[in-house]
Design an enzyme around this catalytic site. Sequence first.
Site, mmCIF file in Angstrom:
data_model
loop_
_atom_site.group_PDB
_atom_site.id
_atom_site.type_symbol
_atom_site.label_atom_id
_atom_site.label_comp_id
_atom_site.label_asym_id
_atom_site.label_seq_id
_atom_site.Cartn_x
_atom_site.Cartn_y
_atom_site.Cartn_z
ATOM 1 N N LEU A 15 0.831 -1.215 0.000
ATOM 2 C CA LEU A 15 0.000 0.000 0.000
ATOM 3 C C LEU A 15 0.860 1.257 0.000
ATOM 4 C CD1 LEU A 15 -2.785 -0.991 2.582
ATOM 5 C CD2 LEU A 15 -2.726 -1.360 0.099
ATOM 6 N N HIS A 16 0.406 2.253 -0.732
ATOM 7 C CA HIS A 16 1.096 3.548 -0.782
ATOM 8 C C HIS A 16 0.049 4.647 -0.652
ATOM 9 C CE1 HIS A 16 -0.338 3.718 -4.899
ATOM 10 N NE2 HIS A 16 0.289 2.583 -5.173
ATOM 11 N N HIS B 213 -3.280 4.396 -2.535
ATOM 12 C CA HIS B 213 -4.297 3.521 -1.937
ATOM 13 C C HIS B 213 -4.971 4.228 -0.754
ATOM 14 C CE1 HIS B 213 -1.496 0.225 -3.505
ATOM 15 N NE2 HIS B 213 -2.635 -0.013 -4.130
ATOM 16 N N GLN C 198 -3.134 -11.901 -13.109
ATOM 17 C CA GLN C 198 -2.862 -10.706 -13.913
ATOM 18 C C GLN C 198 -1.377 -10.518 -14.205
ATOM 19 O OE1 GLN C 198 -4.703 -8.190 -10.711
ATOM 20 N NE2 GLN C 198 -3.217 -6.684 -11.403
ATOM 21 N N GLY D 133 -7.838 3.852 -8.762
ATOM 22 C CA GLY D 133 -7.031 5.056 -8.994
ATOM 23 C C GLY D 133 -6.915 5.377 -10.481
ATOM 24 N N ASP E 9 -4.078 4.030 -13.064
ATOM 25 C CA ASP E 9 -4.274 2.880 -13.955
ATOM 26 C C ASP E 9 -5.492 3.166 -14.832
ATOM 27 O OD1 ASP E 9 -2.110 1.285 -12.860
ATOM 28 O OD2 ASP E 9 -3.334 1.207 -11.062
ATOM 29 N N ARG F 12 5.234 -0.443 -7.641
ATOM 30 C CA ARG F 12 6.448 -0.878 -8.345
ATOM 31 C C ARG F 12 7.587 0.147 -8.253
ATOM 32 N NH1 ARG F 12 2.783 -3.827 -11.931
ATOM 33 N NH2 ARG F 12 3.394 -6.020 -11.906
HETATM 34 O O1 PAF Z 1 -4.725 -2.148 -9.316
HETATM 35 C C1 PAF Z 1 -4.439 -3.209 -8.702
HETATM 36 O O2 PAF Z 1 -3.747 -3.204 -7.687
HETATM 37 C C2 PAF Z 1 -4.981 -4.534 -9.216
HETATM 38 O O3 PAF Z 1 -5.006 -4.543 -10.598
HETATM 39 C C3 PAF Z 1 -6.359 -4.887 -8.618
HETATM 40 C C4 PAF Z 1 -7.414 -3.911 -9.083
HETATM 41 C C5 PAF Z 1 -6.297 -4.894 -7.109
HETATM 42 C C6 PAF Z 1 -6.794 -6.282 -9.079
HETATM 43 O O4 PAF Z 1 -5.914 -7.258 -8.623
#
Ligand code: PAF
Length: 345
Positions: free
Chosen positions: A42-43, A46, A70, A176, A179, A216
């Site tokens: 978390l940052h 979030h 993913q 957010g 993305d 990241r």
């Molecule tokens: O944005 C993210 O961290 C991920 O893509 C999410 C939405 C939690 C789905 O795993």
Amino acid sequence: MPETIPQSSILLLRDVPALRAWRAPQTHDRRLVALVPTMGALHAGHLSLIRRAARENHHVVVSIYLNPAQFGASEDFASYPSTWDADVAALAKLDRELADDGANLGRVSAVFAPSTKDMFPEGFPGQEVDSKGSFVSITPVGEVLEGKSRPTFFRGVATICMKLFNAAQPDRVYFGQKDAQQTVIIRRLVRDFLLPIEVVVGETVRDADGLAQSSRNVYLGARRRALAPVIHRALRAAEGAYASGQTSGEALLGEVNTVLDGVLAEQKALPPSKRALYEVDYVSVADPDTMLEVDAVDPAKGAILSTAVKMLPVEEPFEGEDLGHIGGPPVRLIDNVILPPRAES
Ligand code: PAF
């Protein structure tokens, strides 16, 4: 006694039945439930979504689940930063702040932290493009830009979000703007599958020098971190041109590329012991609803200007240099700005 996050009253719900048992009475009690999906690490981005969700809903559920679906088979799933203790400590601290702030409707009520067995009851189908299993695919928007470089990415996001939404049955979900393509996919998922959910998109949170907060960023290390704000600077150049009336896609892309290419040329002129290099994956001016490229921005609609830049590993690190999480592999950074609709003059 129900399990809670240390030093808080936040429930820790570890599986779908526990989440459902907590969720069921909230509808009866007419409580609004928000879900903030995360993969942990978390940052500030979030935390800002969670703050907003607490202002607007009686309960906030934060899901923490590192979703293997993913990640491509050769991507960074195994090394993705995992910071559980820091994450739950940050949530407990934020929840105390929310309790002290009378402007909020709700608090962080629960963390949902399922296992892969919970999320994929028939077994995890795999990370290959041709893996067989139950997937949600949103096309063509999931196939362009990020989806082109990462062909299983949005299938994995849409699939896990569908599962999280079915398990939590939130009234609202929070994502957010950083993305951007993900938010378009989620809106399409909700609309096309008739989900009774409102999608809320929170602004990108940036460091003081403009770099967008991302889990990241810890991979960057000091040298590449110092260079990374060039991405936002490049996007802002085009944003400025749009604000001054430019709507040609080519001209706007040109503004971004001029900054990115110029800074890269400066870096290339430095010796390998001093420089950091990057490769531009794409720069795009796209329709905000489809993420498909536009030749010119329709001023009535606006557009999303986005880019992905791969920061290459430092070539010649000096003794003791901070190279970032797991020694500084290539890091793909994405960012975007919204070119807002405007009345034509
Ligand atoms: O944005 C993210 O961290 C991920 O893509 C999410 C939405 C939690 C789905 O795993």
